[in-house]
Design a protein around this motif. Structure first.
Motif, mmCIF file in Angstrom:
data_model
loop_
_atom_site.group_PDB
_atom_site.id
_atom_site.type_symbol
_atom_site.label_atom_id
_atom_site.label_comp_id
_atom_site.label_asym_id
_atom_site.label_seq_id
_atom_site.Cartn_x
_atom_site.Cartn_y
_atom_site.Cartn_z
ATOM 1 N N ARG A 237 -85.733 -10.466 -1.068
ATOM 2 C CA ARG A 237 -86.139 -10.626 -2.463
ATOM 3 C C ARG A 237 -85.412 -11.804 -3.124
ATOM 4 O O ARG A 237 -86.013 -12.581 -3.880
ATOM 5 N N ASP A 238 -84.135 -11.950 -2.823
ATOM 6 C CA ASP A 238 -83.364 -13.043 -3.410
ATOM 7 C C ASP A 238 -83.900 -14.401 -2.969
ATOM 8 O O ASP A 238 -83.966 -15.349 -3.772
ATOM 9 N N VAL A 239 -84.268 -14.524 -1.709
ATOM 10 C CA VAL A 239 -84.827 -15.784 -1.226
ATOM 11 C C VAL A 239 -86.143 -16.087 -1.941
ATOM 12 O O VAL A 239 -86.372 -17.225 -2.395
ATOM 13 N N LEU A 240 -87.011 -15.088 -2.053
ATOM 14 C CA LEU A 240 -88.285 -15.297 -2.741
ATOM 15 C C LEU A 240 -88.067 -15.688 -4.197
ATOM 16 O O LEU A 240 -88.690 -16.635 -4.703
ATOM 17 N N THR A 241 -87.194 -14.956 -4.868
ATOM 18 C CA THR A 241 -86.926 -15.240 -6.272
ATOM 19 C C THR A 241 -86.374 -16.654 -6.456
ATOM 20 O O THR A 241 -86.758 -17.375 -7.389
ATOM 21 N N GLY A 242 -85.486 -17.061 -5.556
ATOM 22 C CA GLY A 242 -84.911 -18.397 -5.632
ATOM 23 C C GLY A 242 -85.938 -19.495 -5.473
ATOM 24 O O GLY A 242 -85.716 -20.635 -5.910
ATOM 25 N N LEU A 243 -87.060 -19.183 -4.858
ATOM 26 C CA LEU A 243 -88.139 -20.148 -4.671
ATOM 27 C C LEU A 243 -89.234 -19.987 -5.724
ATOM 28 O O LEU A 243 -90.289 -20.619 -5.625
ATOM 29 N N GLY A 244 -88.964 -19.129 -6.709
ATOM 30 C CA GLY A 244 -89.944 -18.922 -7.781
ATOM 31 C C GLY A 244 -91.101 -18.033 -7.391
ATOM 32 O O GLY A 244 -92.151 -18.050 -8.048
ATOM 33 N N LEU A 245 -90.930 -17.223 -6.338
ATOM 34 C CA LEU A 245 -91.987 -16.330 -5.867
ATOM 35 C C LEU A 245 -91.694 -14.914 -6.350
ATOM 36 O O LEU A 245 -90.608 -14.388 -6.132
ATOM 37 N N THR A 246 -92.667 -14.298 -6.997
ATOM 38 C CA THR A 246 -92.454 -12.983 -7.612
ATOM 39 C C THR A 246 -93.059 -11.844 -6.800
ATOM 40 O O THR A 246 -93.144 -10.716 -7.284
ATOM 41 N N THR A 247 -93.458 -12.109 -5.572
ATOM 42 C CA THR A 247 -94.085 -11.087 -4.725
ATOM 43 C C THR A 247 -93.136 -9.914 -4.507
ATOM 44 O O THR A 247 -91.991 -10.112 -4.100
ATOM 45 N N PRO A 248 -93.585 -8.680 -4.788
ATOM 46 C CA PRO A 248 -92.724 -7.509 -4.581
ATOM 47 C C PRO A 248 -92.344 -7.334 -3.108
ATOM 48 O O PRO A 248 -93.132 -7.648 -2.209
ATOM 49 N N VAL A 249 -91.134 -6.825 -2.894
ATOM 50 C CA VAL A 249 -90.639 -6.549 -1.548
ATOM 51 C C VAL A 249 -90.304 -5.073 -1.453
ATOM 52 O O VAL A 249 -89.600 -4.526 -2.308
ATOM 53 N N GLY A 250 -90.817 -4.406 -0.430
ATOM 54 C CA GLY A 250 -90.533 -2.990 -0.223
ATOM 55 C C GLY A 250 -90.113 -2.727 1.207
ATOM 56 O O GLY A 250 -90.200 -3.610 2.071
ATOM 57 N N VAL A 251 -89.655 -1.508 1.462
ATOM 58 C CA VAL A 251 -89.238 -1.097 2.796
ATOM 59 C C VAL A 251 -90.060 0.115 3.230
ATOM 60 O O VAL A 251 -90.227 1.069 2.459
ATOM 61 N N VAL A 252 -90.588 0.061 4.431
ATOM 62 C CA VAL A 252 -91.293 1.202 5.020
ATOM 63 C C VAL A 252 -90.228 2.080 5.674
ATOM 64 O O VAL A 252 -89.648 1.715 6.701
ATOM 65 N N ALA A 253 -89.979 3.238 5.069
ATOM 66 C CA ALA A 253 -88.834 4.056 5.476
ATOM 67 C C ALA A 253 -89.067 4.838 6.762
ATOM 68 O O ALA A 253 -88.104 5.284 7.388
ATOM 69 N N GLU A 254 -90.307 4.999 7.177
ATOM 70 C CA GLU A 254 -90.595 5.813 8.356
ATOM 71 C C GLU A 254 -90.184 5.094 9.637
ATOM 72 O O GLU A 254 -90.622 3.967 9.892
ATOM 73 N N ARG A 255 -89.387 5.750 10.436
ATOM 74 C CA ARG A 255 -88.966 5.171 11.711
ATOM 75 C C ARG A 255 -90.142 4.957 12.643
ATOM 76 O O ARG A 255 -90.158 4.008 13.441
ATOM 77 N N ASP A 256 -91.133 5.827 12.566
ATOM 78 C CA ASP A 256 -92.232 5.811 13.527
ATOM 79 C C ASP A 256 -93.518 5.231 12.948
ATOM 80 O O ASP A 256 -94.621 5.617 13.338
ATOM 81 N N ALA A 257 -93.374 4.268 12.037
ATOM 82 C CA ALA A 257 -94.554 3.663 11.421
ATOM 83 C C ALA A 257 -95.460 3.008 12.464
ATOM 84 O O ALA A 257 -96.689 3.013 12.327
ATOM 85 N N VAL A 258 -94.875 2.436 13.522
ATOM 86 C CA VAL A 258 -95.690 1.783 14.548
ATOM 87 C C VAL A 258 -96.466 2.820 15.359
ATOM 88 O O VAL A 258 -97.673 2.667 15.595
#
Length: 412
Positions: free
Chosen positions: A359-380
């Motif tokens: 998120r910090d890298v995106l913000t530093g480049l002026g990008l406001t795209t939300p960043v989230g985490v997929v918490a499920e270990r077995d998402a794949v």
């Protein structure tokens, strides 16, 4: 000696319209949905909806969920999906671990097995392990009272000798029947997700980074012969992205960035998975971000994957997160996506560090795209099961949202 897990050949889902109704039943959950609402949301006539839902109820795929008050006349009957009517197997074949799970028709995991593996052992021993774990999974589920007296195969017209049959096609009679009922676990098929590159259509891996011996091996066809079930093969990141895209409230366009034993991205654009004509889309890990950087297993230098994994190995998670942020920023600028979702075991070991760093890298480049985490270990692995489930709900025929952008094919 080959021992099939089933072999029952049955007619399959007939039409786009049936898939639309099934998907609305899935989305309604336990609360259900009325026939009138189904007609309004599909554009089908009430008569057509009644015919479809009558078939689904007769086949055990739908059931009554109660009644709702109406503005006039008798209360409306509400219908719901019957998740236990059919199941799918999801396999995540990682470089050092094998995860096999069983989901019901709604995509809920009902059984799971996990064991260490080594992709470098070669296709023969690894596929032996996959076969063993799938058989054990289905046997345990039935033994625990999940399905009765053994798993049964639910196939399209190709039958068990057509290993490429993944999308349930039209049966000869046109009747929407999955062949459920009686004893046994009705199994639609097996979805297998593994590191790329690979050819999704042919069902064969390419030159997997660090494991070139897998290139060209007929993984899909061999597993189909061993198991007697339809098999679909896709990249791990594509499978995860598909499963995430089918969740309620999923954004229309996003990148699932997976950092585990490797680095890659699954892309969903305009509500549809983006694989590319050669299943080459999303090879994020092999973007060159440092000219004349350290060598990568792919043969290049300065690849995002090599830099990121090296930082993780040194225990520099914040540094790895910033490197990952560079790759995420490239995706945002190139594709104008709505969200970046992070996942994989390296991310889940320090989710806040990675989310904040990207998120910090995106913000530093002026990008406001939300960043989230997929918490499920077995998402794949869960997404791998959706490789088989999605066609039942019409989700691989086009868009994943808004009735997949399609029109009803019949209205009577």
């Amino acid at each position: 000696m080959r021992k099939d897990l089933g072999g029952v050949n049955v007619p399959a889902l007939r039409s786009h319209n049936t898939a639309l109704v099934l998907d609305l039943l899935r989305g309604a959950g336990e609360g259900g949905i009325s026939r009138l609402e189904l007609a309004e949301r599909t554009g089908l006539t009430p008569q057509a909806v009644s015919k479809i839902t009558a078939r689904l109820r007769a086949d055990g795929l739908a059931a009554e969920a109660g009644h709702r008050a109406s503005t006039g006349g008798k209360p409306r009957t509400v219908l719901r999906l019957v998740p236990s009517a059919a199941h799918a197997v999801g396999v995540h074949l990682d470089r050092d671990e094998l995860t096999v799970l069983l989901t019901d028709l709604a995509g809920t995991t009902v059984a799971l097995r996990r064991r260490p593996t080594d992709l470098g052992a070669g296709a023969g021993p690894v596929l032996d392990a996959v076969t063993e774990e799938v058989r054990a999974l289905l046997g345990e589920y039935d033994g625990d009272g999940g399905g009765g007296a053994g798993a049964r195969t639910v196939l399209g017209p190709g039958g068990p000798d057509d290993p490429g049959t993944a999308v349930l096609g039209a049966g000869g009679s046109g009747t929407a029947v999955l062949g459920v009922g009686g004893s046994g676990t009705a199994v639609l098929g097996v979805g297998v997700a593994m590191p790329g590159p690979l050819d999704h259509r042919a069902g064969v891996p390419g030159r997997v980074t660090g494991f070139p011996e897998w290139a060209g091996h007929p993984v899909r066809d061999e597993l189909a012969r061993r198991l007697g079930l339809p098999v679909v093969l896709d990249k791990d990141t594509n499978a995860a992205a598909l499963g995430l895209a089918l969740r309620p409230g999923a954004p229309g366009s996003f990148a699932y960035v997976h950092l585990g034993t490797g680095l890659g991205a699954g892309l969903v654009l305009g509500g549809a998975p983006l694989r590319g004509d050669r299943t080459g889309a999303g090879e994020l890990g092999h973007q060159t971000v440092q000219l004349d950087g350290p060598p990568c297993g792919c043969g290049g230098r300065g690849c995002l994957e090599a830099l990121c994994l090296a930082a993780v190995a040194r225990g520099e998670r914040a540094g790895a997160a910033r490197i990952l942020g560079v790759g995420a920023a490239n995706l945002v600028r190139l594709l104008d996506i709505d969200q970046v979702l992070l996942g994989g075991r390296a991310v889940l070991a320090a989710p806040e560090v990675f989310a904040d760093g990207v998120r910090d890298v995106l913000t530093g480049l002026g990008l406001t795209t939300p960043v989230g985490v997929v918490a499920e270990r077995d998402a794949v692995a869960e997404g791998a099961a959706w490789l088989t489930l999605a066609p039942v709900f019409g989700a691989e025929t086009g868009r994943l949202h808004g009735l997949y952008g399609g029109e009803p094919t019949e209205r009577r």
